[in-house]
Design a protein around this motif. Structure first.
Motif, PDB file in Angstrom:
ATOM      1  N   VAL A   1     -40.697  43.435 -23.533  1.00  0.00           N
ATOM      2  CA  VAL A   1     -39.753  43.439 -22.420  1.00  0.00           C
ATOM      3  C   VAL A   1     -38.739  44.569 -22.595  1.00  0.00           C
ATOM      4  O   VAL A   1     -38.402  45.265 -21.642  1.00  0.00           O
ATOM      5  CB  VAL A   1     -39.055  42.069 -22.290  1.00  0.00           C
ATOM      6  CG1 VAL A   1     -37.942  42.109 -21.266  1.00  0.00           C
ATOM      7  CG2 VAL A   1     -40.079  41.001 -21.915  1.00  0.00           C
ATOM      8  N   LYS A   2     -38.277  44.793 -23.807  1.00  0.00           N
ATOM      9  CA  LYS A   2     -37.270  45.831 -24.043  1.00  0.00           C
ATOM     10  C   LYS A   2     -37.786  47.236 -23.750  1.00  0.00           C
ATOM     11  O   LYS A   2     -37.003  48.144 -23.507  1.00  0.00           O
ATOM     12  CB  LYS A   2     -36.758  45.761 -25.483  1.00  0.00           C
ATOM     13  CG  LYS A   2     -37.799  46.138 -26.525  1.00  0.00           C
ATOM     14  CD  LYS A   2     -37.256  46.050 -27.920  1.00  0.00           C
ATOM     15  CE  LYS A   2     -38.332  46.413 -28.918  1.00  0.00           C
ATOM     16  NZ  LYS A   2     -37.867  46.220 -30.273  1.00  0.00           N
ATOM     17  N   ASP A   3     -39.094  47.435 -23.759  1.00  0.00           N
ATOM     18  CA  ASP A   3     -39.683  48.756 -23.534  1.00  0.00           C
ATOM     19  C   ASP A   3     -40.137  48.979 -22.097  1.00  0.00           C
ATOM     20  O   ASP A   3     -40.678  50.027 -21.766  1.00  0.00           O
ATOM     21  CB  ASP A   3     -40.867  48.978 -24.484  1.00  0.00           C
ATOM     22  CG  ASP A   3     -40.428  49.013 -25.934  1.00  0.00           C
ATOM     23  OD1 ASP A   3     -39.317  49.514 -26.202  1.00  0.00           O
ATOM     24  OD2 ASP A   3     -41.182  48.521 -26.792  1.00  0.00           O
ATOM     25  N   ARG A   4     -39.926  48.019 -21.227  1.00  0.00           N
ATOM     26  CA  ARG A   4     -40.323  48.150 -19.827  1.00  0.00           C
ATOM     27  C   ARG A   4     -39.339  49.049 -19.090  1.00  0.00           C
ATOM     28  O   ARG A   4     -38.252  49.337 -19.571  1.00  0.00           O
ATOM     29  CB  ARG A   4     -40.418  46.779 -19.167  1.00  0.00           C
ATOM     30  CG  ARG A   4     -41.527  45.959 -19.797  1.00  0.00           C
ATOM     31  CD  ARG A   4     -41.620  44.580 -19.236  1.00  0.00           C
ATOM     32  NE  ARG A   4     -42.660  43.841 -19.966  1.00  0.00           N
ATOM     33  CZ  ARG A   4     -43.022  42.632 -19.688  1.00  0.00           C
ATOM     34  NH1 ARG A   4     -42.461  41.971 -18.694  1.00  0.00           N
ATOM     35  NH2 ARG A   4     -43.960  42.037 -20.400  1.00  0.00           N
ATOM     36  N   LYS A   5     -39.712  49.482 -17.922  1.00  0.00           N
ATOM     37  CA  LYS A   5     -38.891  50.372 -17.114  1.00  0.00           C
ATOM     38  C   LYS A   5     -38.307  49.619 -15.929  1.00  0.00           C
ATOM     39  O   LYS A   5     -38.921  48.694 -15.412  1.00  0.00           O
ATOM     40  CB  LYS A   5     -39.711  51.561 -16.586  1.00  0.00           C
ATOM     41  CG  LYS A   5     -40.485  52.306 -17.652  1.00  0.00           C
ATOM     42  CD  LYS A   5     -39.569  52.955 -18.655  1.00  0.00           C
ATOM     43  CE  LYS A   5     -40.367  53.731 -19.682  1.00  0.00           C
ATOM     44  NZ  LYS A   5     -39.933  53.487 -21.030  1.00  0.00           N
ATOM     45  N   VAL A   6     -37.142  50.014 -15.494  1.00  0.00           N
ATOM     46  CA  VAL A   6     -36.537  49.505 -14.270  1.00  0.00           C
ATOM     47  C   VAL A   6     -36.692  50.601 -13.229  1.00  0.00           C
ATOM     48  O   VAL A   6     -36.237  51.721 -13.424  1.00  0.00           O
ATOM     49  CB  VAL A   6     -35.043  49.166 -14.466  1.00  0.00           C
ATOM     50  CG1 VAL A   6     -34.385  48.808 -13.144  1.00  0.00           C
ATOM     51  CG2 VAL A   6     -34.894  48.032 -15.463  1.00  0.00           C
TER      52      VAL A   6
ATOM     53  N   CYS B   1     -38.994  37.274 -21.652  1.00  0.00           N
ATOM     54  CA  CYS B   1     -39.658  37.270 -22.959  1.00  0.00           C
ATOM     55  C   CYS B   1     -40.462  35.985 -23.136  1.00  0.00           C
ATOM     56  O   CYS B   1     -41.589  36.016 -23.626  1.00  0.00           O
ATOM     57  CB  CYS B   1     -38.637  37.380 -24.091  1.00  0.00           C
ATOM     58  SG  CYS B   1     -37.830  38.976 -24.226  1.00  0.00           S
ATOM     59  N   LEU B   2     -39.874  34.881 -22.746  1.00  0.00           N
ATOM     60  CA  LEU B   2     -40.534  33.591 -22.933  1.00  0.00           C
ATOM     61  C   LEU B   2     -41.701  33.397 -21.973  1.00  0.00           C
ATOM     62  O   LEU B   2     -42.769  32.955 -22.386  1.00  0.00           O
ATOM     63  CB  LEU B   2     -39.528  32.452 -22.760  1.00  0.00           C
ATOM     64  CG  LEU B   2     -38.561  32.279 -23.911  1.00  0.00           C
ATOM     65  CD1 LEU B   2     -37.409  31.384 -23.521  1.00  0.00           C
ATOM     66  CD2 LEU B   2     -39.293  31.731 -25.128  1.00  0.00           C
TER      67      LEU B   2
END
Length: 159
Positions: free
Chosen positions: A135-140, A14-15
């Protein structure tokens, strides 16, 4: 110092190279408020983060030894295992495929070329959207390939 957990890495992602407030990190990471706060405090204590007023940023004076512990092979393997386990335990929207496949030499070359194309696609997609997608909406995404006999020998050696 031990490596970072995947939760700690999310905060660092995030940072990036920015300074962010707690609210911005909390919003970008998708972590629960108290978890986010505790992770920030732990990273400050470990010297990974610093604060300036109401904002947090990655410490620019991290030692090379600490950087190796954070970004080294063992740390990346530990994070990968943690995330793969989380995907396997996921109850909703779970997409996971695993199978042993017989391939002749020609099909293996085609498969490896397809993996190379996938890798290029994922790098381009990330580069294009990384500043717009939280970042929370990205995919792994993960994939791998190995020969059965090599993997079985590794399993035996690990026990």
């Amino acid at each position: 110092m031990k490596g970072l957990s995947s939760l700690e890495r999310i905060v660092l992602e995030c940072l990036g190279k920015k300074s962010l407030s707690f609210e911005e990190i909390y919003s970008q990471s998708g972590l629960h408020e108290n978890v986010c706060f505790n992770i920030l405090q732990a990273l400050i204590i470990r010297g990974v983060l610093s604060t300036s007023g109401q904002t947090y940023q990655i410490n620019q004076n991290i030692s090379p030894l600490m950087m190796e512990e954070i970004n080294g092979i063992e740390a990346k393997q530990a994070e990968s295992l943690e995330l793969i386990e989380a995907v396997l335990e996921q109850k909703e929207n779970r997409v996971f495929r695993f199978q042993k496949v017989a391939m002749d030499a020609r099909d293996e070359k085609i498969f490896l070329a397809m993996l190379s194309n996938l890798d290029s696609f994922l790098q381009d997609a990330h580069k294009k959207a990384q500043n717009e997608v939280a970042v929370k909406d990205r995919k792994v995404v993960f994939w791998g390939v190995g020969e059965v006999h090599s993997l079985m020998n590794q399993v035996v050696a690990g026990r």
